[in-house]
Design an enzyme around this catalytic site. Structure first.
Site, short mmCIF file in Angstrom:
data_model
loop_
_atom_site.label_atom_id
_atom_site.label_comp_id
_atom_site.label_asym_id
_atom_site.label_seq_id
_atom_site.Cartn_x
_atom_site.Cartn_y
_atom_site.Cartn_z
N CYS A 117 -3.69 12.95 13.67
CA CYS A 117 -4.52 11.68 13.33
C CYS A 117 -4.54 10.88 14.70
CB CYS A 117 -3.66 11.14 12.01
SG CYS A 117 -2.22 10.40 12.38
N ARG A 148 -8.33 -0.14 5.31
CA ARG A 148 -7.47 0.81 4.59
C ARG A 148 -6.40 0.09 4.03
NH1 ARG A 148 -6.91 6.12 7.66
NH2 ARG A 148 -5.58 6.49 6.12
N ARG A 204 1.71 14.48 13.89
CA ARG A 204 2.32 14.37 12.19
C ARG A 204 2.30 15.37 11.36
NH1 ARG A 204 -0.39 8.95 9.83
NH2 ARG A 204 1.41 8.81 8.55
N PRO A 205 3.11 16.39 11.71
CA PRO A 205 3.06 17.76 10.77
C PRO A 205 3.46 17.29 9.53
CG PRO A 205 4.78 17.70 12.25
CD PRO A 205 4.13 16.44 12.72
N ASP A 236 5.45 0.36 11.83
CA ASP A 236 4.30 -0.04 11.35
C ASP A 236 4.11 -1.67 11.81
OD1 ASP A 236 3.34 2.17 10.25
OD2 ASP A 236 3.84 1.60 8.24
N ARG A 275 -4.05 10.67 5.08
CA ARG A 275 -3.07 11.55 5.05
C ARG A 275 -1.84 11.70 3.93
NH1 ARG A 275 -0.41 14.19 9.28
NH2 ARG A 275 1.49 13.58 7.92
N LYS A 317 0.73 -1.20 0.02
CA LYS A 317 0.20 -0.01 0.01
C LYS A 317 0.74 1.13 0.07
CE LYS A 317 -1.56 1.46 4.15
NZ LYS A 317 -1.14 2.82 4.76
N ASN A 318 1.89 1.23 0.76
CA ASN A 318 2.53 2.62 0.91
C ASN A 318 3.57 2.80 -0.03
OD1 ASN A 318 1.18 3.16 3.28
ND2 ASN A 318 2.79 2.44 4.82
N ASP A 362 5.52 19.94 7.84
CA ASP A 362 6.49 21.00 7.83
C ASP A 362 7.81 20.55 6.71
OD1 ASP A 362 7.23 19.35 9.86
OD2 ASP A 362 8.56 20.70 10.80
N LEU A 363 8.36 19.51 7.00
CA LEU A 363 9.55 18.84 6.14
C LEU A 363 9.42 19.06 4.73
CD1 LEU A 363 10.72 16.00 8.49
CD2 LEU A 363 11.60 18.41 8.43
N ILE A 412 8.88 6.83 16.60
CA ILE A 412 8.77 7.38 15.48
C ILE A 412 7.25 8.22 15.69
CG2 ILE A 412 7.90 7.27 13.23
CD1 ILE A 412 10.79 6.25 13.64
C1 EPZ Z 1 4.74 6.65 6.09
O1 EPZ Z 1 4.12 7.83 6.68
C2 EPZ Z 1 3.72 5.65 6.27
N1 EPZ Z 1 2.66 6.05 5.45
C3 EPZ Z 1 3.46 5.19 7.63
O2 EPZ Z 1 2.55 4.15 7.56
C4 EPZ Z 1 4.66 4.92 8.51
O3 EPZ Z 1 4.12 4.60 9.75
C5 EPZ Z 1 5.63 5.92 8.53
O4 EPZ Z 1 5.95 6.49 7.13
C6 EPZ Z 1 6.93 5.82 9.26
O5 EPZ Z 1 7.51 4.74 8.52
C7 EPZ Z 1 2.86 5.98 3.97
O6 EPZ Z 1 3.78 5.67 3.55
C8 EPZ Z 1 1.63 6.07 3.38
P1 EPZ Z 1 6.99 10.17 8.23
P2 EPZ Z 1 4.63 9.58 7.03
O7 EPZ Z 1 6.81 11.55 7.44
O8 EPZ Z 1 5.33 9.53 5.34
C9 EPZ Z 1 7.55 13.54 11.65
C10 EPZ Z 1 0.62 2.79 8.04
O9 EPZ Z 1 0.10 2.41 8.87
N2 EPZ Z 1 7.32 14.41 10.61
O10 EPZ Z 1 8.23 9.30 7.67
O11 EPZ Z 1 3.59 10.36 7.22
C11 EPZ Z 1 6.29 12.61 11.95
O12 EPZ Z 1 5.57 13.29 12.58
C12 EPZ Z 1 1.10 4.25 8.00
O13 EPZ Z 1 0.66 2.09 6.82
C13 EPZ Z 1 7.47 15.78 10.92
O14 EPZ Z 1 7.94 16.05 12.11
O15 EPZ Z 1 5.63 9.31 8.16
C14 EPZ Z 1 6.89 11.22 12.37
O16 EPZ Z 1 7.39 11.38 13.73
C15 EPZ Z 1 1.13 4.95 9.33
N3 EPZ Z 1 7.60 16.64 9.93
C16 EPZ Z 1 8.22 11.03 11.80
O17 EPZ Z 1 8.54 12.65 10.99
C17 EPZ Z 1 7.07 16.30 8.48
O18 EPZ Z 1 6.94 17.26 7.85
C18 EPZ Z 1 8.17 10.13 10.53
O19 EPZ Z 1 7.12 10.36 9.60
C19 EPZ Z 1 6.94 14.92 8.33
C20 EPZ Z 1 7.05 14.05 9.26
#
Ligand code: EPZ
Length: 421
Positions: free
Chosen positions: A119, A401, A124-125, A309, A95, A22-23, A127-128, A331
């Site tokens: 969520c 989902r 989960r911001p 995950d 998201r 999915k991801n 900003d990056l 995470i």
């Molecule tokens: C992806 O989410 C996955 N979703 C998530 O899977 C997965 O848990 C996650 O990566 C971590 O492996 C998809 O691929 C669609 P991140 P993502 O940006 O991209 C922080 C599932 O169950 N952060 O790597 O949203 C964030 O809050 C889902 O299938 C910022 O601070 O995760 C987190 O603490 C749930 N600012 C960390 O970074 C930002 O702009 C990693 O999040 C972006 C992220």
């Protein structure tokens, strides 16, 4: 509302086909916005999030279809972007809708994407994502709950160093950079297999990308991308989930298409915890080792560390292990919502901040429980498969989902599981 009923205690035996990830499918679908030619994706899982992304892309001008007789092949074709808004109603559902931001900006020069907000697993911001796009020359304003992004004269290459790796931000920027002027370098990039898969898809579309799967990714922007055909990689989280289903029930499953190397550190932690894993010509085989399940500490980390995950599922497994396990979530801030539900099934778990101490018990007991997010929900399914008596899981739309035909796949290997309306 649908619920799942499980009569626990049956060791699962047989073969389960692993679906496409999915991801990996979600960003690859968004990549269709980058070209006016058709993008053909194979092994797209039939899960609700893919349907949500499909509807969003259709609103933006992407025609989508499954060729007759190929339910997992999806053809996406965007001759022209007809709308550049990802509305709140879509983004609040999923998201990952935010992944259209980079491609829209690169192709159409503008995008208006709802801010996702919080969520179930934390704030989960994004900003990056936004900071990276700004460095590439985008003008970004936030108002009315939306990100308004514009790049009237196109994006330009930039060096972007993340303070920590983000999967979604790496994907968004990698896609945006494929059509930017000049070279983009992403440092501290996420290294997840889904990033590598997206890079493969983009390269097939004519992008020039090096280093995907390492912490530094270089993208040389192109004038245009073309259509391509790409096969989505197998779902490592689905694989890990069924590995634990075999182990928690004391059965043995062959996971067809599953790949051991995609499990990263989870493969080693599972082996320590008493899960036997061996590659087979078609995938991998999982069973409980003769010594039984042993309490094992894990800490979630970006890939190749132990995947967040898989944390909830591992916790379910540790509930019936010999001894104690310390599980630390680094995470996401709020990813222990399965704990009170597992406790209702007899688990002994104490949470201190980001760490949960699980003391193994000989048996779990069936109970009515409620799903809160995708991976938390499936941990309750695992617990239910091992528990004595009946488990009734509510709010299973979370499962739909991200897990394709979960109840059917489990029933086919012996689980007494039933979906009721
Ligand atoms: C992806 O989410 C996955 N979703 C998530 O899977 C997965 O848990 C996650 O990566 C971590 O492996 C998809 O691929 C669609 P991140 P993502 O940006 O991209 C922080 C599932 O169950 N952060 O790597 O949203 C964030 O809050 C889902 O299938 C910022 O601070 O995760 C987190 O603490 C749930 N600012 C960390 O970074 C930002 O702009 C990693 O999040 C972006 C992220």
């Amino acid at each position: 509302m649908d619920r799942i009923l499980i009569q626990g205690g049956v060791p699962l035996r047989g073969r389960i086909e692993i679906s496409g990830a999915k991801n990996a499918a979600l960003p690859a679908m968004a990549a269709a916005l980058l070209t006016e030619e058709p993008l053909e994706l194979d092994d797209v899982p039939d899960v609700a999030d893919v349907g949500t992304m499909r509807r969003l892309l259709q609103m933006l001008g992407v025609e989508t279809r499954h060729p007759a007789g190929h339910p997992h092949r999806l053809v996406l074709h965007c001759p022209q972007v007809i709308d550049t808004t990802a509305p709140w109603d879509q983004v609040r559902r999923m998201r990952a809708s935010v992944l259209v931001l980079g491609p829209l900006l690169a192709r159409a020069g503008e995008a208006k994407v709802s801010l996702p907000g919080g969520c179930a697993i934390g704030p989960r911001p994004i900003d990056l994502h936004l900071e990276g796009l700004r460095r590439m020359g985008a003008e970004i304003e936030l108002f009315g709950g939306y990100v308004h992004a514009r790049a009237p004269s196109g994006l330009r290459g930039a060096v972007i160093r993340f303070p920590k790796p983000s999967v979604g931000a790496t994907e968004n920027l990698m896609m945006a950079a494929t059509l930017a002027r000049g070279e983009t370098v992403i440092e501290e990039a996420a290294q997840e297999p889904e990033i590598v898969d997206l890079a493969r898809c983009l390269v097939a579309m004519g992008a020039a990308i090096e280093g995907a799967g390492t912490s530094t990714i270089r993208i040389e922007g192109q004038q245009r991308l073309r259509g391509a055909r790409h096969r989505i990689l197998p779902d490592r989280i689905e694989t890990g989930t069924y590995v634990m289903a075999a182990a928690i029930t004391g059965g043995e499953l062959e996971l067809v298409g599953g790949r051991l190397e995609l499990l990263g550190a989870a493969a080693d932690r599972l082996a320590e915890a008493g899960v036997r894993l061996e590659p087979t010509p078609e995938g991998l085989r999982a069973s409980r080792a003769d010594g039984g399940l042993v309490g094992t500490d894990v800490m979630t980390m970006p890939f190749p560390g132990f995947a967040t995950d898989l944390q909830a599922q591992f916790m379910a497994l540790m509930c019936i292990a010999e001894g104690a396990a310390m599980i630390t979530e680094t995470i996401f801030e709020n990813r222990f919502m399965h704990v009170p539900e597992l406790a209702r099934m007899g688990a002994r778990i104490t949470v201190h901040g980001a760490t949960a101490l699980v003391r193994g018990v000989p048996k779990l007991h069936g109970a009515p429980v409620m799903a809160t997010d995708l991976r938390a929900s499936v941990s309750l399914v695992l617990a239910g498969l091992a528990a004595e008596g009946e488990t009734e899981i509510h709010r299973i739309y979370h499962l739909d989902r991200g897990y394709e035909r979960l109840d059917q796949k489990l029933a086919a290997v012996g689980a007494r599981i039933e979906r009721r309306g």
